[in-house]
Design a protein around this motif. Sequence first.
Motif, PDB file in Angstrom:
ATOM      1  N   GLU A  85       0.823  -1.204   0.000  1.00 32.78           N
ATOM      2  CA  GLU A  85       0.000   0.000   0.000  1.00 32.78           C
ATOM      3  C   GLU A  85       0.860   1.259   0.000  1.00 32.78           C
ATOM      4  O   GLU A  85       0.529   2.249  -0.658  1.00 32.78           O
ATOM      5  CB  GLU A  85      -0.938   0.016   1.219  1.00 32.78           C
ATOM      6  N   ASP A  86       1.978   1.203   0.743  1.00 29.35           N
ATOM      7  CA  ASP A  86       2.865   2.361   0.788  1.00 29.35           C
ATOM      8  C   ASP A  86       3.587   2.550  -0.550  1.00 29.35           C
ATOM      9  O   ASP A  86       3.804   3.676  -0.998  1.00 29.35           O
ATOM     10  CB  ASP A  86       3.881   2.203   1.916  1.00 29.35           C
ATOM     11  N   LYS A  87       3.962   1.441  -1.172  1.00 24.59           N
ATOM     12  CA  LYS A  87       4.594   1.541  -2.480  1.00 24.59           C
ATOM     13  C   LYS A  87       3.616   2.127  -3.496  1.00 24.59           C
ATOM     14  O   LYS A  87       3.980   2.978  -4.315  1.00 24.59           O
ATOM     15  CB  LYS A  87       5.076   0.172  -2.945  1.00 24.59           C
ATOM     16  N   GLU A  88       2.370   1.681  -3.430  1.00 24.00           N
ATOM     17  CA  GLU A  88       1.354   2.194  -4.343  1.00 24.00           C
ATOM     18  C   GLU A  88       1.163   3.692  -4.135  1.00 24.00           C
ATOM     19  O   GLU A  88       1.055   4.463  -5.098  1.00 24.00           O
ATOM     20  CB  GLU A  88       0.024   1.466  -4.119  1.00 24.00           C
ATOM     21  N   LYS A  89       1.156   4.121  -2.880  1.00 25.71           N
ATOM     22  CA  LYS A  89       0.991   5.540  -2.568  1.00 25.71           C
ATOM     23  C   LYS A  89       2.169   6.350  -3.087  1.00 25.71           C
ATOM     24  O   LYS A  89       2.008   7.457  -3.599  1.00 25.71           O
ATOM     25  CB  LYS A  89       0.845   5.715  -1.051  1.00 25.71           C
ATOM     26  N   GLY A  90       3.366   5.774  -2.976  1.00 23.52           N
ATOM     27  CA  GLY A  90       4.556   6.458  -3.460  1.00 23.52           C
ATOM     28  C   GLY A  90       4.546   6.643  -4.967  1.00 23.52           C
ATOM     29  O   GLY A  90       4.806   7.728  -5.478  1.00 23.52           O
ATOM     30  N   PHE A  91       4.226   5.585  -5.687  1.00 21.10           N
ATOM     31  CA  PHE A  91       4.192   5.682  -7.145  1.00 21.10           C
ATOM     32  C   PHE A  91       3.045   6.586  -7.603  1.00 21.10           C
ATOM     33  O   PHE A  91       3.170   7.291  -8.604  1.00 21.10           O
ATOM     34  CB  PHE A  91       4.066   4.294  -7.771  1.00 21.10           C
ATOM     35  N   SER A  92       1.943   6.577  -6.866  1.00 16.67           N
ATOM     36  CA  SER A  92       0.825   7.459  -7.208  1.00 16.67           C
ATOM     37  C   SER A  92       1.208   8.920  -7.037  1.00 16.67           C
ATOM     38  O   SER A  92       0.700   9.798  -7.736  1.00 16.67           O
ATOM     39  CB  SER A  92      -0.393   7.133  -6.329  1.00 16.67           C
ATOM     40  N   ALA A  93       2.106   9.176  -6.092  1.00 21.74           N
ATOM     41  CA  ALA A  93       2.568  10.548  -5.862  1.00 21.74           C
ATOM     42  C   ALA A  93       3.546  11.001  -6.940  1.00 21.74           C
ATOM     43  O   ALA A  93       3.848  12.190  -7.044  1.00 21.74           O
ATOM     44  CB  ALA A  93       3.221  10.659  -4.491  1.00 21.74           C
ATOM     45  N   GLY A  94       4.049  10.051  -7.735  1.00 21.53           N
ATOM     46  CA  GLY A  94       4.947  10.406  -8.830  1.00 21.53           C
ATOM     47  C   GLY A  94       6.365   9.927  -8.680  1.00 21.53           C
ATOM     48  O   GLY A  94       7.237  10.312  -9.465  1.00 21.53           O
ATOM     49  N   SER A  95       6.641   9.075  -7.690  1.00 23.51           N
ATOM     50  CA  SER A  95       8.013   8.580  -7.528  1.00 23.51           C
ATOM     51  C   SER A  95       8.368   7.653  -8.694  1.00 23.51           C
ATOM     52  O   SER A  95       7.505   7.027  -9.302  1.00 23.51           O
ATOM     53  CB  SER A  95       8.164   7.828  -6.201  1.00 23.51           C
ATOM     54  N   ASP A  96       9.660   7.586  -8.985  1.00 22.04           N
ATOM     55  CA  ASP A  96      10.133   6.783 -10.102  1.00 22.04           C
ATOM     56  C   ASP A  96      10.719   5.454  -9.659  1.00 22.04           C
ATOM     57  O   ASP A  96      10.912   4.549 -10.471  1.00 22.04           O
ATOM     58  CB  ASP A  96      11.179   7.575 -10.888  1.00 22.04           C
ATOM     59  N   ASP A  97      11.008   5.328  -8.380  1.00 24.59           N
ATOM     60  CA  ASP A  97      11.493   4.066  -7.839  1.00 24.59           C
ATOM     61  C   ASP A  97      11.340   4.124  -6.327  1.00 24.59           C
ATOM     62  O   ASP A  97      11.028   5.168  -5.751  1.00 24.59           O
ATOM     63  CB  ASP A  97      12.954   3.809  -8.226  1.00 24.59           C
ATOM     64  N   TYR A  98      11.598   2.978  -5.674  1.00 25.53           N
ATOM     65  CA  TYR A  98      11.285   2.827  -4.259  1.00 25.53           C
ATOM     66  C   TYR A  98      12.303   1.879  -3.649  1.00 25.53           C
ATOM     67  O   TYR A  98      12.447   0.752  -4.090  1.00 25.53           O
ATOM     68  CB  TYR A  98       9.875   2.241  -4.146  1.00 25.53           C
ATOM     69  N   VAL A  99      13.054   2.338  -2.648  1.00 27.28           N
ATOM     70  CA  VAL A  99      14.031   1.491  -1.973  1.00 27.28           C
ATOM     71  C   VAL A  99      13.700   1.439  -0.484  1.00 27.28           C
ATOM     72  O   VAL A  99      13.459   2.471   0.144  1.00 27.28           O
ATOM     73  CB  VAL A  99      15.469   2.017  -2.157  1.00 27.28           C
ATOM     74  N   VAL A 100      13.670   0.238   0.055  1.00 29.06           N
ATOM     75  CA  VAL A 100      13.285   0.046   1.453  1.00 29.06           C
ATOM     76  C   VAL A 100      14.517  -0.053   2.353  1.00 29.06           C
ATOM     77  O   VAL A 100      15.474  -0.756   2.041  1.00 29.06           O
ATOM     78  CB  VAL A 100      12.429  -1.229   1.607  1.00 29.06           C
ATOM     79  N   LYS A 101      14.497   0.672   3.482  1.00 28.51           N
ATOM     80  CA  LYS A 101      15.560   0.579   4.480  1.00 28.51           C
ATOM     81  C   LYS A 101      15.389  -0.713   5.280  1.00 28.51           C
ATOM     82  O   LYS A 101      14.257  -1.111   5.557  1.00 28.51           O
ATOM     83  CB  LYS A 101      15.493   1.767   5.442  1.00 28.51           C
ATOM     84  N   PRO A 102      16.476  -1.341   5.728  1.00 27.78           N
ATOM     85  CA  PRO A 102      17.869  -1.043   5.371  1.00 27.78           C
ATOM     86  C   PRO A 102      18.137  -1.472   3.937  1.00 27.78           C
ATOM     87  O   PRO A 102      17.529  -2.417   3.433  1.00 27.78           O
ATOM     88  CB  PRO A 102      18.662  -1.875   6.367  1.00 27.78           C
ATOM     89  N   PHE A 103      19.055  -0.769   3.282  1.00 30.68           N
ATOM     90  CA  PHE A 103      19.305  -1.026   1.875  1.00 30.68           C
ATOM     91  C   PHE A 103      20.793  -1.261   1.635  1.00 30.68           C
ATOM     92  O   PHE A 103      21.646  -0.846   2.421  1.00 30.68           O
ATOM     93  CB  PHE A 103      18.844   0.165   1.027  1.00 30.68           C
ATOM     94  N   GLU A 104      21.082  -1.936   0.549  1.00 27.89           N
ATOM     95  CA  GLU A 104      22.456  -2.127   0.115  1.00 27.89           C
ATOM     96  C   GLU A 104      22.872  -0.905  -0.702  1.00 27.89           C
ATOM     97  O   GLU A 104      22.178  -0.553  -1.670  1.00 27.89           O
ATOM     98  CB  GLU A 104      22.585  -3.388  -0.738  1.00 27.89           C
ATOM     99  N   PRO A 105      23.951  -0.223  -0.356  1.00 26.97           N
ATOM    100  CA  PRO A 105      24.381   0.959  -1.120  1.00 26.97           C
ATOM    101  C   PRO A 105      24.496   0.696  -2.615  1.00 26.97           C
ATOM    102  O   PRO A 105      24.145   1.551  -3.426  1.00 26.97           O
ATOM    103  CB  PRO A 105      25.746   1.286  -0.505  1.00 26.97           C
ATOM    104  N   ARG A 106      24.961  -0.498  -3.004  1.00 29.66           N
ATOM    105  CA  ARG A 106      25.090  -0.801  -4.428  1.00 29.66           C
ATOM    106  C   ARG A 106      23.734  -0.796  -5.118  1.00 29.66           C
ATOM    107  O   ARG A 106      23.606  -0.367  -6.265  1.00 29.66           O
ATOM    108  CB  ARG A 106      25.764  -2.160  -4.616  1.00 29.66           C
ATOM    109  N   GLU A 107      22.713  -1.289  -4.409  1.00 25.10           N
ATOM    110  CA  GLU A 107      21.379  -1.286  -5.006  1.00 25.10           C
ATOM    111  C   GLU A 107      20.894   0.142  -5.196  1.00 25.10           C
ATOM    112  O   GLU A 107      20.320   0.487  -6.242  1.00 25.10           O
ATOM    113  CB  GLU A 107      20.381  -2.042  -4.123  1.00 25.10           C
TER     114      GLU A 107
END
Length: 226
Positions: A85-107
């Motif tokens: 649901e949060d990813k959907e809200k983010g993309f609906s707001a106009g985001s181009d990608d989505y990375v979840v914490k904790p994340f790999e710096p290379r990703e």
Amino acid sequence: MNTILVVDDDAHILKLVNIHLVQAGYSVIQASCAEDAFHKLETTLPDLAIVDVMMPGMNGFELTKILNEDYNIPVLLLTAKGEIEDKEKGFSAGSDDYVVKPFEPRELLFRVAAILRRFDKKNQETFEVGDMFIDRRSFEVTIGKQTLMLPLKEFELLALLASRPNQVFPRATIMEQIWGFDYEGDEQTLNTHIKRIRERLTKHTTCVTITTVRGVGYKLEVNGAC
């Protein structure tokens, strides 16, 4: 060099992301909240924004919508929220990608690179805006059947504004990108070049115009009817 705006109220995350982006060759602007980000945008226009969702004041979803609609800046959301649901809200707001914490710096880095490849017109050799075709290889501007040969600085300035139609470029950003950090002249030089470009465009097209945004800078507008 691409410039990236990182907005996060967590100082540790800001530092971590900054370190890896700088090591990868990017220029980084840091902001601790949306208000701070807007202040930074008054003087510098980034190529991409990395935005945290959970921040005091305006949240990341709201900031993303404004960056997308008003500034035409691509956004990568960085958040601890991983629900669909949060990813959907983010993309609906106009985001181009989505990375979840904790994340790999290379990703994070390869996602940043992927977004920039899609949006970075500054490095494209040719592109169209309205009825205007710009060719950086030959330094030519074609409108209809007319080919304009502009002085180099006028061409670079027009190409910069046209790389992001309807996007406001702060005067400081324009001066830095066209004349460089060490330019010793004043801003009247920019005013003169804008005036000359306007005069040239007026003779050949009504589809694109350069508008002054008082107290901020300039933008190239495209007539929706063209």
